[in-house]
Write an enzyme that holds these catalytic residues in place. Sequence first.
Site, short mmCIF file in Angstrom:
data_model
loop_
_atom_site.label_atom_id
_atom_site.label_comp_id
_atom_site.label_asym_id
_atom_site.label_seq_id
_atom_site.Cartn_x
_atom_site.Cartn_y
_atom_site.Cartn_z
CB ALA A 176 -0.95 0.00 1.19
CG LEU A 177 3.69 2.20 3.09
CD1 LEU A 177 4.90 1.84 3.92
CD2 LEU A 177 3.10 3.54 3.51
CD GLU A 178 5.82 -0.14 -1.49
OE1 GLU A 178 6.67 0.18 -0.64
OE2 GLU A 178 4.87 -0.91 -1.26
CB CYS A 235 -6.72 -5.18 1.88
SG CYS A 235 -7.50 -5.66 3.43
CB VAL A 236 -3.74 -1.81 5.60
CG1 VAL A 236 -2.74 -1.88 6.75
CG2 VAL A 236 -3.09 -1.21 4.35
CB ILE A 237 -5.78 -6.88 8.00
CG1 ILE A 237 -6.65 -7.08 6.75
CG2 ILE A 237 -6.45 -7.47 9.23
CD1 ILE A 237 -6.88 -8.54 6.37
CD GLU A 274 0.40 -10.21 17.42
OE1 GLU A 274 1.61 -10.20 17.72
OE2 GLU A 274 -0.29 -11.25 17.42
CB THR A 275 3.65 -3.84 15.10
OG1 THR A 275 3.39 -3.82 13.68
CG2 THR A 275 4.20 -5.21 15.49
CG HIS A 330 3.92 -2.08 9.42
ND1 HIS A 330 4.91 -1.29 8.86
CD2 HIS A 330 3.38 -2.81 8.42
CE1 HIS A 330 4.96 -1.53 7.56
NE2 HIS A 330 4.04 -2.46 7.26
#
Length: 183
Positions: free
Chosen positions: A59-61, A83-85, A88-89, A91
Amino acid sequence: MAGHETHYVMPRGSVDKPTKVLIVVAPYYRDIADDLIAGAKAEIEAWGATHELIEVPGALEVPTAIGIAERLSNFDAYVALGCVIRGETTHYETVCNDSSRGITLLGLQGLCIGNGILTVENREQAVVRADTKDQNKGGGAAAAALHLLTLSRKWGAPRKAVGFRPASEEIQLAGDTNGSATA
């Protein structure tokens, strides 16, 4: 549950001249990306436009690829998909915020972009949002890009040339009444 609320959807438009849309997708979650792509392609085609698809690592690209395409190619509008799910961090926040910020900055520069990068808490939310028979966020992102393009074309007008005139034009402007140039 937000997945089953009724939302207003603007009426579908159409394009009045050839329109080429670039779909940029980060297929980290392939099945979700495929649904987003299917929705985007169907919407673009329903408007009477054409599309090209490229994949980027994440997604960053996506904003970077759109920026490169704007500088080096001839697309009229762009659809950002992925999609970004949440994990635990932190990020998750970085990817969500920075990809969105990059797309927003490109939009503020005048690019017509529909942002279909899902930012969700879990896979189930992503599936509902990507499904072409449910929320169809890929189709919604394509529609957003094309609605913005319609506004751009509505408000856009041929601009006066800025800067130097070509030498041939200067000669014509300096010409005498019988059309010959004066030196």
